[in-house]
Design a protein around this motif. Sequence first.
Motif, mmCIF file in Angstrom:
data_model
loop_
_atom_site.group_PDB
_atom_site.id
_atom_site.type_symbol
_atom_site.label_atom_id
_atom_site.label_comp_id
_atom_site.label_asym_id
_atom_site.label_seq_id
_atom_site.Cartn_x
_atom_site.Cartn_y
_atom_site.Cartn_z
ATOM 1 N N GLY A 35 10.953 -26.819 -27.179
ATOM 2 C CA GLY A 35 10.360 -25.646 -27.697
ATOM 3 C C GLY A 35 11.547 -24.701 -27.734
ATOM 4 N N ASP A 95 3.932 -34.805 -32.008
ATOM 5 C CA ASP A 95 5.194 -35.046 -31.484
ATOM 6 C C ASP A 95 5.709 -36.248 -31.758
ATOM 7 N N ASP A 147 1.706 -35.525 -26.621
ATOM 8 C CA ASP A 147 2.376 -34.992 -25.323
ATOM 9 C C ASP A 147 1.377 -34.012 -24.430
ATOM 10 N N GLU A 167 10.013 -35.614 -21.900
ATOM 11 C CA GLU A 167 9.758 -36.886 -22.133
ATOM 12 C C GLU A 167 10.443 -37.504 -23.451
ATOM 13 N N LYS A 219 1.135 -29.477 -19.921
ATOM 14 C CA LYS A 219 1.204 -28.083 -20.670
ATOM 15 C C LYS A 219 0.098 -27.469 -20.516
ATOM 16 N N LYS A 253 11.561 -40.000 -32.354
ATOM 17 C CA LYS A 253 10.575 -39.987 -31.196
ATOM 18 C C LYS A 253 9.123 -40.184 -31.739
ATOM 19 N N ASP A 261 7.506 -33.267 -18.629
ATOM 20 C CA ASP A 261 7.378 -32.829 -19.945
ATOM 21 C C ASP A 261 8.790 -33.036 -20.841
HETATM 22 N N1 BES Z 1 7.355 -32.000 -27.600
HETATM 23 C C1 BES Z 1 7.954 -31.051 -26.783
HETATM 24 C C2 BES Z 1 8.677 -30.117 -27.344
HETATM 25 C C3 BES Z 1 7.940 -29.122 -28.341
HETATM 26 C C4 BES Z 1 6.966 -28.052 -27.664
HETATM 27 C C5 BES Z 1 7.943 -28.882 -29.596
HETATM 28 C C6 BES Z 1 6.337 -27.001 -28.440
HETATM 29 C C7 BES Z 1 7.481 -28.168 -30.590
HETATM 30 C C8 BES Z 1 6.543 -27.238 -29.743
HETATM 31 C C9 BES Z 1 8.724 -31.793 -25.736
HETATM 32 O O1 BES Z 1 8.564 -32.957 -25.116
HETATM 33 C C10 BES Z 1 8.856 -30.644 -24.343
HETATM 34 O O2 BES Z 1 7.937 -30.549 -23.705
HETATM 35 N N2 BES Z 1 9.944 -30.071 -24.141
HETATM 36 C C11 BES Z 1 10.093 -29.220 -23.105
HETATM 37 C C12 BES Z 1 11.486 -29.670 -22.364
HETATM 38 C C13 BES Z 1 11.434 -28.796 -21.167
HETATM 39 C C14 BES Z 1 10.345 -29.356 -20.005
HETATM 40 C C15 BES Z 1 12.616 -28.849 -20.534
HETATM 41 C C16 BES Z 1 10.012 -27.833 -23.794
HETATM 42 O O3 BES Z 1 10.515 -27.735 -24.728
HETATM 43 O O4 BES Z 1 9.298 -26.953 -23.111
#
Ligand code: BES
Length: 499
Positions: A378, A289, A271, A350, A278, A266, A348
């Motif tokens: 997350g 990311d 992001d 993505e 966010k 990825k 988000d």
């Molecule tokens: N890049 C993030 C995941 C992430 C968040 C990694 C915080 C490390 C720390 C990913 O793109 C994301 O935003 N995922 C969302 C998915 C949700 C919208 C279903 C998440 O984890 O909140």
Amino acid sequence: MEFSIKTGSPEKLKSACAVVGVFQARELSASALAVDKATRGSLSAIVKQGDFEGKAGTTLLVSRVEGKVFERILLVGLGPAGEFREKAYREAVRAAVSALRQTGASDALLCLTEVPVGGRSQAWAITQAVVVAMETLYRFDQMKSQPERNEPALRSISLKVGARTNVDAEAALAQGVATAQGMNFARDLANLPPNICHPTYLAAQAAALAKSHRLKLEVLDQKDMERLGMGALLAVARGSRQPPKLISLSWNGGGRKSAPVVLIGKGITFDTGGISMKSAPEMDEMKFDMAGGASVLGTMKAVAMLRLPINVVGVVAAAENMPGGNATRPGDIVTTMSGQTVEILNTDAEGRLVLCDAMTWCERHQPAVVIDIATLTGACVIALGHVASGLYANNETVAREVQQAGDAAWDRVWHMPLWDDYQEQLKSNFADFANIGGRPAGSVTAACYLARFARKYPWAHLDIAGTAWKSGRDKGATGRPVPLLVEFLVGRARSAPPA
Ligand code: BES
Ligand code: MN
Ligand code: ZN
């Protein structure tokens, strides 16, 4: 930093600094005893005086040493002898190297590699010593206007091993050096700010790596993606001024007909969440990311350095996730390269969107196995914290192989379920399925989404959201899971027929 292997009794090996271990309760390790003997009992005297207890993580520099063999001796606490395992060994090497860095010694003889680590080989200790030493010495200062003033004097580290198990020791050293170089490369890319490290920058870095390490490069741009029908990847990039890139590097060390291992990272260079934006706290960390993509590039560097006799393709799906007048909206439906349609309920989520089209694209290589690496959820951080990466697979043999590689490299993963029962959460009333599955088991449903694009090959997915970087005072990229991936590929190379 130069690394080498040394054998023979320590008192015959000249060095600016001998590094020896002491167990808690003042018990000298074997090499400490040898050095003690060669320096007329100087170490046992220190320990007897109560000046060094051998507690884990402690060090004591002895800068005036009897005799002419060593200019200095560094004592390193190993903790209780009965508890000296992987974690304690790595901590001892880390403490030793950060102490060495503060001295004027230009070379060191690290005898910690001789201390037996329960259940681990000499080769393991060597690889780990190199990786941990390089990890400890790593600094990211290319964006500082003034370079650090106190450049360390340390130039070379010799690793002391007992009997000469030549081939093994040299191979272990080479794996350590390649892994560390791959990690440094990955860490640098991930630590760079997102205004510099965008998809086009990543493509340029991949091109430079291809040139210096004899890898084959292919970069798809937006037009290529449109032609191929990569509706999901394109949907992520729409809101950004930065054009997306699908970067592919190939190492052809194996036979012409041998199926490659494909790694897909990825590569979201920033992001924001897009329209499903966010919140402000820690959003800067979303520059990391693209750490999955960086780990793929770092691993390709290591593979080329080791000249592994296998075929490996490293793919980075690079895009920036931004809001904007042209950005994807929650509710938009796109057609992926696979033909499956996706309702994007949250912009988000993505990572899975850029990965799924890369996963379909790589079918053209008829992969032996595909591993994707992503800072995906997350939820994975909540589940596993910052210790283990999440592992998912559609094939038990591959799952075990990846898990064992992680264990061997001490870059560990935890096998999570990918049961069909979870697939129901992705149901959409309007498209084939949605890109999110609600709050419960967020890391699992993200993997379930990806599994729908991995039907044509054995596949494993690593969710590295909790392991790719550190927050707080030590904020920065870790270089994980380069050690796991290199170990996995070295294992494949070991069992590969000669090319
Ligand atoms: N890049 C993030 C995941 C992430 C968040 C990694 C915080 C490390 C720390 C990913 O793109 C994301 O935003 N995922 C969302 C998915 C949700 C919208 C279903 C998440 O984890 O909140
Ligand atoms: Mn996101
Ligand atoms: Zn993301």
